[in-house]
Design a protein around this motif. Structure first.
Motif, mmCIF file in Angstrom:
data_model
loop_
_atom_site.group_PDB
_atom_site.id
_atom_site.type_symbol
_atom_site.label_atom_id
_atom_site.label_comp_id
_atom_site.label_asym_id
_atom_site.label_seq_id
_atom_site.Cartn_x
_atom_site.Cartn_y
_atom_site.Cartn_z
ATOM 1 N N GLU A 183 0.828 -1.210 0.000
ATOM 2 C CA GLU A 183 0.000 0.000 0.000
ATOM 3 C C GLU A 183 0.859 1.256 0.000
ATOM 4 O O GLU A 183 0.580 2.220 -0.715
ATOM 5 C CB GLU A 183 -0.929 0.000 1.223
ATOM 6 N N ALA A 184 1.905 1.221 0.828
ATOM 7 C CA ALA A 184 2.797 2.381 0.906
ATOM 8 C C ALA A 184 3.441 2.654 -0.449
ATOM 9 O O ALA A 184 3.619 3.812 -0.851
ATOM 10 C CB ALA A 184 3.865 2.155 1.972
ATOM 11 N N ALA A 185 3.779 1.577 -1.158
ATOM 12 C CA ALA A 185 4.407 1.739 -2.472
ATOM 13 C C ALA A 185 3.401 2.296 -3.480
ATOM 14 O O ALA A 185 3.736 3.159 -4.298
ATOM 15 C CB ALA A 185 4.967 0.404 -2.955
ATOM 16 N N ARG A 186 2.169 1.815 -3.373
ATOM 17 C CA ARG A 186 1.122 2.280 -4.291
ATOM 18 C C ARG A 186 0.876 3.776 -4.150
ATOM 19 O O ARG A 186 0.509 4.459 -5.106
ATOM 20 C CB ARG A 186 -0.186 1.531 -3.995
ATOM 21 N N ALA A 187 1.075 4.293 -2.952
ATOM 22 C CA ALA A 187 0.818 5.708 -2.690
ATOM 23 C C ALA A 187 1.847 6.611 -3.368
ATOM 24 O O ALA A 187 1.651 7.821 -3.470
ATOM 25 C CB ALA A 187 0.798 5.964 -1.181
ATOM 26 N N ARG A 188 2.955 6.016 -3.799
ATOM 27 C CA ARG A 188 3.996 6.816 -4.459
ATOM 28 C C ARG A 188 3.711 6.965 -5.946
ATOM 29 O O ARG A 188 3.106 6.096 -6.568
ATOM 30 C CB ARG A 188 5.364 6.134 -4.283
ATOM 31 N N ARG A 189 4.204 8.086 -6.507
ATOM 32 C CA ARG A 189 4.102 8.243 -7.956
ATOM 33 C C ARG A 189 5.452 7.931 -8.575
ATOM 34 O O ARG A 189 6.498 8.276 -8.021
ATOM 35 C CB ARG A 189 3.706 9.664 -8.316
ATOM 36 N N GLY A 190 5.409 7.254 -9.700
ATOM 37 C CA GLY A 190 6.654 6.942 -10.398
ATOM 38 C C GLY A 190 7.133 5.542 -10.064
ATOM 39 O O GLY A 190 7.255 5.164 -8.903
ATOM 40 N N ARG A 191 7.406 4.759 -11.102
ATOM 41 C CA ARG A 191 7.827 3.376 -10.930
ATOM 42 C C ARG A 191 9.048 3.259 -10.027
ATOM 43 O O ARG A 191 9.091 2.458 -9.118
ATOM 44 C CB ARG A 191 8.164 2.778 -12.303
ATOM 45 N N ARG A 192 10.054 4.059 -10.326
ATOM 46 C CA ARG A 192 11.317 3.975 -9.598
ATOM 47 C C ARG A 192 11.108 4.146 -8.093
ATOM 48 O O ARG A 192 11.649 3.405 -7.286
ATOM 49 C CB ARG A 192 12.274 5.063 -10.123
ATOM 50 N N ALA A 193 10.295 5.126 -7.739
ATOM 51 C CA ALA A 193 10.032 5.381 -6.319
ATOM 52 C C ALA A 193 9.254 4.235 -5.697
ATOM 53 O O ALA A 193 9.524 3.821 -4.563
ATOM 54 C CB ALA A 193 9.258 6.686 -6.157
ATOM 55 N N GLN A 194 8.314 3.692 -6.445
ATOM 56 C CA GLN A 194 7.530 2.564 -5.937
ATOM 57 C C GLN A 194 8.416 1.360 -5.651
ATOM 58 O O GLN A 194 8.322 0.735 -4.590
ATOM 59 C CB GLN A 194 6.449 2.186 -6.957
ATOM 60 N N VAL A 195 9.276 1.048 -6.607
ATOM 61 C CA VAL A 195 10.171 -0.102 -6.418
ATOM 62 C C VAL A 195 11.082 0.138 -5.225
ATOM 63 O O VAL A 195 11.359 -0.765 -4.432
ATOM 64 C CB VAL A 195 11.008 -0.366 -7.694
ATOM 65 N N GLU A 196 11.512 1.371 -5.075
ATOM 66 C CA GLU A 196 12.405 1.693 -3.954
ATOM 67 C C GLU A 196 11.701 1.476 -2.611
ATOM 68 O O GLU A 196 12.276 0.914 -1.677
ATOM 69 C CB GLU A 196 12.892 3.144 -4.074
ATOM 70 N N VAL A 197 10.446 1.902 -2.524
ATOM 71 C CA VAL A 197 9.670 1.694 -1.293
ATOM 72 C C VAL A 197 9.482 0.206 -1.028
ATOM 73 O O VAL A 197 9.627 -0.267 0.103
ATOM 74 C CB VAL A 197 8.299 2.393 -1.382
ATOM 75 N N LEU A 198 9.163 -0.543 -2.071
ATOM 76 C CA LEU A 198 8.978 -1.983 -1.927
ATOM 77 C C LEU A 198 10.262 -2.641 -1.441
ATOM 78 O O LEU A 198 10.259 -3.471 -0.528
ATOM 79 C CB LEU A 198 8.564 -2.602 -3.271
ATOM 80 N N LEU A 199 11.366 -2.265 -2.073
ATOM 81 C CA LEU A 199 12.651 -2.869 -1.748
ATOM 82 C C LEU A 199 13.008 -2.625 -0.285
ATOM 83 O O LEU A 199 13.292 -3.571 0.461
ATOM 84 C CB LEU A 199 13.719 -2.264 -2.661
ATOM 85 N N GLU A 200 12.986 -1.375 0.112
ATOM 86 C CA GLU A 200 13.384 -1.044 1.489
ATOM 87 C C GLU A 200 12.383 -1.579 2.506
ATOM 88 O O GLU A 200 12.756 -2.128 3.539
ATOM 89 C CB GLU A 200 13.546 0.465 1.635
ATOM 90 N N GLY A 201 11.092 -1.433 2.191
ATOM 91 C CA GLY A 201 10.071 -1.899 3.118
ATOM 92 C C GLY A 201 10.127 -3.404 3.309
ATOM 93 O O GLY A 201 10.057 -3.915 4.430
ATOM 94 N N LEU A 202 10.290 -4.105 2.204
ATOM 95 C CA LEU A 202 10.299 -5.563 2.265
ATOM 96 C C LEU A 202 11.548 -6.067 3.001
ATOM 97 O O LEU A 202 11.456 -6.967 3.852
ATOM 98 C CB LEU A 202 10.246 -6.140 0.857
ATOM 99 N N VAL A 203 12.691 -5.499 2.692
ATOM 100 C CA VAL A 203 13.923 -5.939 3.347
ATOM 101 C C VAL A 203 13.863 -5.654 4.850
ATOM 102 O O VAL A 203 14.193 -6.511 5.669
ATOM 103 C CB VAL A 203 15.158 -5.265 2.709
ATOM 104 N N ASP A 204 13.415 -4.467 5.210
ATOM 105 C CA ASP A 204 13.235 -4.152 6.630
ATOM 106 C C ASP A 204 12.364 -5.196 7.311
ATOM 107 O O ASP A 204 12.697 -5.734 8.362
ATOM 108 C CB ASP A 204 12.577 -2.774 6.785
ATOM 109 N N LEU A 205 11.241 -5.468 6.666
ATOM 110 C CA LEU A 205 10.257 -6.382 7.240
ATOM 111 C C LEU A 205 10.812 -7.784 7.434
ATOM 112 O O LEU A 205 10.733 -8.359 8.520
ATOM 113 C CB LEU A 205 9.017 -6.412 6.332
ATOM 114 N N ILE A 206 11.396 -8.331 6.390
ATOM 115 C CA ILE A 206 11.766 -9.746 6.469
ATOM 116 C C ILE A 206 12.997 -9.974 7.329
ATOM 117 O O ILE A 206 13.162 -11.043 7.906
ATOM 118 C CB ILE A 206 11.987 -10.348 5.071
#
Lengths: 194, 194
Positions: free
Chosen positions: A77-100
């Motif tokens: 959801e946090a990634a979806r709230a961002r505009r721009g592919r690059r920013a979305q992937v960045e949120v996913l990457l950092e969020g997912l790594v933090d989480l796991i």
DNA sequence: GTCTATAATGCGATAGAC
DNA sequence: GTCTATCGCATTATAGAC
């Protein structure tokens, strides 16, 4: 975020200890290789006590994995709230790594255990979250090569989290390494940063 | 290369059909989630017929995985015969990708199933082959970051081989994609080719 | 919330006929 | 090499006392 599991009993301290014991055993023996007796022994109660909290083994498994799925969903959801592919992937990457890195065992079990894979048929939301994550990581109109890279990345995270040779790496270090390795495998060219 | 398993019976067509059925079920339900009854049913014989070929379930599992380990060992030997780190890694990369695309299911089971992990205690050669592979991939005096990258790579290969969304990709295409993605995650900088 | 006791089923494994 | 039949045990799950 919507809560995943329809659970029969109120959450409590007993429930939490059950989750921790079950997860420890799941990550060592797999879900199929872990009996309710083993879990009960680990917590120091009887099997019947486990059945007070969950009516079936499947529901216990879902109960263990559900909180993790909710957190993955939050990242998506946090990634979806961002505009721009690059920013979305960045949120996913950092969020997912933090989480796991925070829930190492949970990711290993959720990502590779065949029982989890089969449970997705009865609990569609489990599959949906994974699908959304892959789709958002791959981007719209992704070709096969891109999809392979995404699945490679998600699967690659499992190794360092579960492997004995990496188990003593501090969270902070592991986070940094996974971010670097992940970026290299996900982002086409030149992308590291600290 | 030395043969891995000490087996009680001569190999034959029955043995081969057993391996194939067992592997198919292992990859779908995990080793623990697969009973000898399920395997016997898949082949169309009885449990007792399975016990003619293998004295225990563990020996059956080893029998299924052993040929794969031998082939991994061959790749490691071939890499050792090369001079120069770069060339060695290249041989490992290409040899391993060729091998596991050829035996998709086998790699998924051998790489992630907890039963296999525990069997390594009783069959040291299983662990040794994996250790040699990781060591040769990481190189001498590898730091933690390098070891993480290697484990990430080996674990990353599992996803594309097992995931439903990648199952219909032709061998040739998948090989090329895994080589590219693998090189990016294993070799520090600039490395694609073809 | 946890227990004892038990039902029903399936498991890995063995014996012995063919 | 495959079968039937069976043993002993662990499994998931339930019933009912405390």
């Amino acid at each position: 975020m919507t809560t995943t599991a329809g659970e029969a009993r109120p959450a409590g301290p007993g429930r939490q200890r059950l989750h921790e014991a079950a997860l420890r055993l799941f990550s060592e023996h797999g879900v199929s290789g872990t009996s309710l007796q083993m879990i009960a022994d680990e917590v120091g109660v009887t099997k019947a006590a486990v059945y007070y909290h969950y009516r079936t083994k499947d529901e216990l498994v879902v109960g263990v994995v559900a909180p993790f799925l909710d957190r993955v969903s939050d990242v998506v959801e946090a990634a979806r709230a961002r505009r721009g592919r690059r920013a979305q992937v960045e949120v996913l990457l950092e969020g997912l790594v933090d989480l796991i890195v925070d829930v190492r065992r949970l990711y290993v079990v959720a990502a590779v255990d065949p029982v989890i894979a089969h449970l997705q048929e009865h609990y569609p939301r489990m599959r949906e979250i994974g699908d959304e994550l892959r789709e958002l990581l791959a981007g719209p109109d992704a070709d096969a090569e891109r999809r392979v890279a995404v699945v490679f990345f998600l699967s690659g995270l499992v190794g360092p989290l579960g492997d004995a040779s990496c188990r003593d790496i501090p969270d902070e270090d592991l986070r940094r390494m996974l971010l670097g390795t992940g970026r290299r495998s996900l982002l086409p060219r030149r992308a590291s940063r600290a």
